[in-house]
Write a protein that holds these residues in place. Structure first.
Motif, short mmCIF file in Angstrom:
data_model
loop_
_atom_site.label_atom_id
_atom_site.label_comp_id
_atom_site.label_asym_id
_atom_site.label_seq_id
_atom_site.Cartn_x
_atom_site.Cartn_y
_atom_site.Cartn_z
N ARG A 23 0.73 -10.22 0.18
CA ARG A 23 -0.20 -10.94 1.05
C ARG A 23 0.45 -11.36 2.36
NH1 ARG A 23 -4.89 -11.23 3.14
NH2 ARG A 23 -5.57 -13.30 3.72
N ARG A 49 0.81 -7.99 4.35
CA ARG A 49 -0.50 -8.31 4.92
C ARG A 49 -1.67 -7.54 4.26
NH1 ARG A 49 0.45 -12.66 7.96
NH2 ARG A 49 2.11 -12.41 9.45
N LEU A 50 -1.56 -7.31 2.96
CA LEU A 50 -2.66 -6.64 2.25
C LEU A 50 -3.83 -7.60 2.07
CD1 LEU A 50 -0.90 -4.63 -0.61
CD2 LEU A 50 -1.76 -3.79 1.56
N GLU A 51 -5.02 -7.04 1.91
CA GLU A 51 -6.21 -7.84 1.67
C GLU A 51 -6.16 -8.37 0.24
OE1 GLU A 51 -6.33 -4.63 2.66
OE2 GLU A 51 -6.95 -4.80 4.75
N ILE A 52 -6.81 -9.51 0.03
CA ILE A 52 -6.81 -10.16 -1.28
C ILE A 52 -7.37 -9.25 -2.36
CG2 ILE A 52 -7.75 -12.10 -2.60
CD1 ILE A 52 -7.58 -13.74 0.02
N TYR A 53 -8.42 -8.50 -2.06
CA TYR A 53 -9.03 -7.65 -3.09
C TYR A 53 -8.06 -6.57 -3.58
CZ TYR A 53 -10.00 -3.76 0.14
OH TYR A 53 -9.90 -2.70 1.01
N ARG A 54 -7.05 -6.23 -2.78
CA ARG A 54 -6.04 -5.26 -3.22
C ARG A 54 -4.95 -5.91 -4.07
NH1 ARG A 54 -6.46 -0.38 -0.60
NH2 ARG A 54 -7.69 -0.37 1.30
#
Length: 153
Positions: free
Chosen positions: A92, A96-101
């Motif tokens: 995260r 910087r990945l999206e939360i859903y991933r």
């Protein structure tokens, strides 16, 4: 009032998030700890040649070393956190990945909600990074103390 002061969790969590998001902290540490723009030191035995402002290569090397230590402190602090917290911080805040991933990656380790797991990760990192920054002698302006204690304790 106990021996151990009580942590202001809300402020501490926000400090950790700001540390990764504000350019003056982790993004700068990451950039400056790389080998970008380093040159070999220029030596002149006469001592006459060069700038009156000092050896810029030496200054760059010192900056590189200081920020490399800061980056090492961050990495070692992450290693001090539990596995779920490590995943959240790396995926995260660093990648910087999206939360859903990220949710599927942490759900296999328990049924904790993402929001609670994220808060726990921030609190764990704040605990760990202070010690590592002190241990590695990192300047407080590069890695500030992220822990905030409640007043009166």
């Amino acid at each position: 009032m106990g021996l151990i002061p009580e942590i202001d969790k809300t402020e501490t969590i926000q400090n950790v998030r700001d540390f990764f998001n504000e350019d003056k902290y982790y993004p700068t540490i990451k950039r400056r700890s790389g080998e970008y723009g380093l040159k070999s030191p220029q030596m002149d035995v006469t001592g006459v040649h060069g700038s009156r402002f000092g050896n810029s290569s030496e200054n760059m090397m010192m900056m590189f070393t200081e920020y490399s230590q800061a980056n090492r402190a961050v990495e070692e602090a992450i290693e001090g956190c539990c596995l779920v917290s490590q995943i959240i911080i790396r995926k995260r805040y660093i990648e910087r990945l999206e939360i859903y991933r990220i949710r599927p990656l942490i759900n296999r380790y328990g049924h904790e909600t993402y929001d609670n797991a994220d808060k726990k990760a921030c609190l764990e990192l704040a605990d760990c990074i202070e010690r590592k920054a002190w241990e590695l002698n990192v300047d407080k302006q590069i890695i500030p103390n992220l822990l905030v204690f409640k007043n009166g304790s």
